[in-house]
Design an enzyme around this catalytic site. Structure first.
Site, short mmCIF file in Angstrom:
data_model
loop_
_atom_site.label_atom_id
_atom_site.label_comp_id
_atom_site.label_asym_id
_atom_site.label_seq_id
_atom_site.Cartn_x
_atom_site.Cartn_y
_atom_site.Cartn_z
N HIS A 61 0.86 -1.18 0.00
CA HIS A 61 0.00 0.00 0.00
C HIS A 61 0.89 1.23 0.00
O HIS A 61 1.85 1.31 0.77
CB HIS A 61 -0.88 -0.01 1.26
CG HIS A 61 -1.63 1.25 1.48
ND1 HIS A 61 -2.39 1.87 0.51
CD2 HIS A 61 -1.74 2.04 2.59
CE1 HIS A 61 -2.94 2.96 1.00
NE2 HIS A 61 -2.56 3.10 2.25
N HIS A 112 0.95 5.80 -1.05
CA HIS A 112 0.25 7.00 -1.50
C HIS A 112 1.06 7.58 -2.67
O HIS A 112 1.30 8.79 -2.72
CB HIS A 112 0.11 8.02 -0.37
CG HIS A 112 -0.89 7.64 0.68
ND1 HIS A 112 -1.70 8.55 1.31
CD2 HIS A 112 -1.21 6.44 1.21
CE1 HIS A 112 -2.47 7.93 2.19
NE2 HIS A 112 -2.18 6.65 2.15
N ASP A 144 0.90 -5.02 -20.21
CA ASP A 144 1.88 -6.04 -19.83
C ASP A 144 1.58 -6.64 -18.45
O ASP A 144 1.97 -7.76 -18.16
CB ASP A 144 3.30 -5.45 -19.79
CG ASP A 144 3.93 -5.37 -21.17
OD1 ASP A 144 3.54 -6.15 -22.06
OD2 ASP A 144 4.84 -4.53 -21.35
N HIS A 189 -8.69 8.03 -1.59
CA HIS A 189 -7.63 7.53 -0.76
C HIS A 189 -6.36 7.27 -1.60
O HIS A 189 -5.65 8.21 -1.93
CB HIS A 189 -8.12 6.27 -0.01
CG HIS A 189 -7.19 5.76 1.03
ND1 HIS A 189 -7.57 4.82 1.96
CD2 HIS A 189 -5.89 5.99 1.26
CE1 HIS A 189 -6.55 4.54 2.74
NE2 HIS A 189 -5.53 5.23 2.34
N TYR A 192 8.08 -14.26 -22.52
CA TYR A 192 8.93 -13.16 -22.05
C TYR A 192 9.81 -13.67 -20.91
O TYR A 192 9.37 -14.47 -20.10
CB TYR A 192 8.05 -12.02 -21.56
CG TYR A 192 8.81 -10.80 -21.08
CD1 TYR A 192 9.12 -9.76 -21.94
CD2 TYR A 192 9.22 -10.71 -19.76
CE1 TYR A 192 9.81 -8.64 -21.51
CE2 TYR A 192 9.91 -9.59 -19.31
CZ TYR A 192 10.20 -8.56 -20.19
OH TYR A 192 10.89 -7.46 -19.74
#
Lengths: 239, 239, 239, 239
Positions: free
Chosen positions: A100, A102, A125, A176, A234
């Site tokens: 998480h 910001h 991708d 948020h 890939y």
């Protein structure tokens, strides 16, 4: 609980948290990463409000995957976002790590209350469609159990829209910021980096062309599937 | 094949790939650079999906200029974009090096499906006109041979518009990202840096003046030709 | 006055000024931080126009909280903004430190003469409402005592709007730049960092959604109050 | 000519050129700084097209203030922009140093063919009014003597508008980029940094408020004059 395995789990979560800072995704203490070990029912997560430059591997907090409570003997409080992480681990059984942040551009899309359209192959991708946006929590949900219900709202969004969390390894929370995840905590951090990059690309794409169109389905399929699934070609072969 | 010459070729390609990262053009593994030796019919290119901080000169993969296949004895897979590079080397005989990135501003123009207008001398010093945009591949082209056909579409765009690849040393692929090139791989990387800079300048120019006009022809001629061709007088004399 | 206490005060102000530069908030000499000791009636502040890379702890200037004049024996001039700091310390009794910068995004909002709307939780975690904008000074106020009256205008804005300086720990000055503050000078610098971040987020939020709405009150309350006040549960317990 | 004085002049110009790069104003070789010694009639300037990381103090080229030609014995070509610098030194007798860059935001304003309005005190502290924009050169002027006539156009703009080069220490060239100057080459570099900062602030100010108004005259006067002229009180007293 201080055996070799726990040391490795804490080390991986420590390194992931450091990587968030080194990648420029986290300012001050605005971010956290965690990993789960499903066999032992343990989640390892960053402690709350600890400065990154003072963080040590042994500071990583262990909590129960079942209850979200710190294991006996833990001396630091886990991240205040721990209930969100635990809820997501419970509801997304293929997810092994969560990050998480910001981060600047992804958070701007979250504040604008918009999903991120798939404008190109950088996005395709890793995200097989737009980066989803969840609805804001109701006042009742906030007051009852804000952080836990944040996880509930994310999981319900994925389930009700029939989305696979490993095909869309991240989400935006209205007003948020983003959450990202993956099969491992290292992959979760990588997906947080990718969300931030595609968020910036998409913002500039719209500035250059207000009528920009999303990536044609054939290109989206090609790019996602050359990196994921049975026919991926890939990278180096898995040994 | 491990003689001195090959070592130098790999070293040049290795350094070019490092330079892409140091210049801030490449995040994660999103980029690759290659060089060709036409006498020996060899292309040297970055391996696929290898982290830049672990890349070593000996990891650079050698492939045939004729077939695009790795030379016998190569132990790593070449970049998944290798067919694009090989196609361009075959069709652009003056090009000695190629660099592909997902750099932030150039990729935003590619996603917006717009060529970059020439708004000033920073652009005109290196690109003698707008940075071209290629059409997206058709579904048939994608399914048949995506990476090879990407090169075909670029080459056809230059040939049908009568463009000289050394006068316009780069291109944008719709919904994707830029490719840049030059007489050497070092020059290709430099042109990738220049595309990114002029892409950012052009975005901000339009933000400041939605009716911005392109550089008058006399200034475009002056700047490009003082750096290129017989009458160039920029830099130190070649010795 | 050179006892241990004074040394610590100067050291804290020195470190805060360094932190402003390291955080990328200050270019050239465009910024200053100060701290107050109310028991002794002393304000410690950066000297005027001294290059940050030459600044030493002993260069920090001590001035009187009552008069704003340097204490006897000070060898450097205090920041030209000293009267603003002193005025704010006099009028905001809960404030222990102040930081002034011309940071890029916050200054852009100040120049646009707009308050920063609260578009998300990054903002709500630290600012309990929009970041206020003060009116420009009148010509008479400028000519009489520009720097002192800057403080007067800020204080009057907070008092007449019944705003708590620790709930809104910063302000924008029209046509000028931000001031931030906090219970300590370290907290003031942190709030300057936060203002810059939320200023950038809000600019991009409006670019993505010109009709963006501000954070619902329940989310604003939740985020501010989980970090501040009696029921805060973010971070580690105070020991 | 290799006496102590010349060594100091070259060192100052070398350091100024390095500072341009360290400040992030220069990519590749896109910039140059020079200083003049009027007593000896010498201009010291960066050599053309030399990579900054290889530049040494002894590489700085000396040219005649009268003719613009390298002094006898110089082994490197001076910057291709040398005639512009020499022309400005001849026509602006108070200028001691000049810096030319293609810095990102200032160049965007130049490409947009707009002067930079004075939107706040960051600008007013150093530029006493909008940063001027010069007209593009005519085709005849370009073909006759492009670099020299660039200086002529700048000087004529200042003279015909009665502008003082030390009150407005920089200019934008249409479709090109900024030039900055000052009483010394260090001051010229500082003014190049300031132009870039105020260019970015002004771009964002307009993005936030398309109807942004310029700084009231009383604030402009206050800020410029507290740093410049007889009544300046910013910084430490000159000793």
């Amino acid at each position: 609980m201080s055996d070799v395995f726990i040391g490795q789990l804490k080390e991986a979560v420590y390194l992931a948290n450091r990587k968030l800072v080194e990648s420029g995704l986290v300012v001050l203490t605005w971010g956290n990463a965690s990993a789960v070990n499903r066999e032992r029912g343990i989640v390892a997560i960053k402690p709350s409000g600890v400065a990154y430059d003072k963080l040590q591997p042994e500071d990583i907090v262990l909590v129960s995957l079942e209850t979200g409570e710190p294991l006996p003997g833990e001396r630091l409080r886990p991240s205040s976002d721990t209930p969100t992480h635990v809820c997501l681990y419970q509801r997304f059984p293929t997810v092994g790590g969560i990050a998480h942040t910001h981060s600047r551009h992804a958070t701007s899309w979250a504040q604008a209350c918009r999903e991120i359209p798939c404008y190109g192959t950088t996005h395709a991708d890793s995200f097989y469609g737009p980066v989803p946006l969840c609805r804001p929590l109701t006042t009742a949900e906030i007051e009852e159990a804000y952080e836990w219900n944040t996880g509930v709202v994310i999981a319900e969004h994925f389930h009700s829209n029939n989305l696979d969390p490993l095909h869309l390894p991240g989400v935006l929370l209205s007003y948020h910021a983003p959450f990202a995840w993956g099969a491992t905590v290292a992959k979760a951090v990588e997906n947080a980096v990718i969300m931030e990059e595609v968020a910036g690309l998409a913002l500039r794409t719209e500035a250059l062309n207000p009528n920009a169109t999303t990536t044609p389905q054939a290109i989206l399929d090609k790019h996602f599937l050359r990196k994921h699934g049975e026919d991926a070609y890939y990278g180096q072969p898995k040994t």
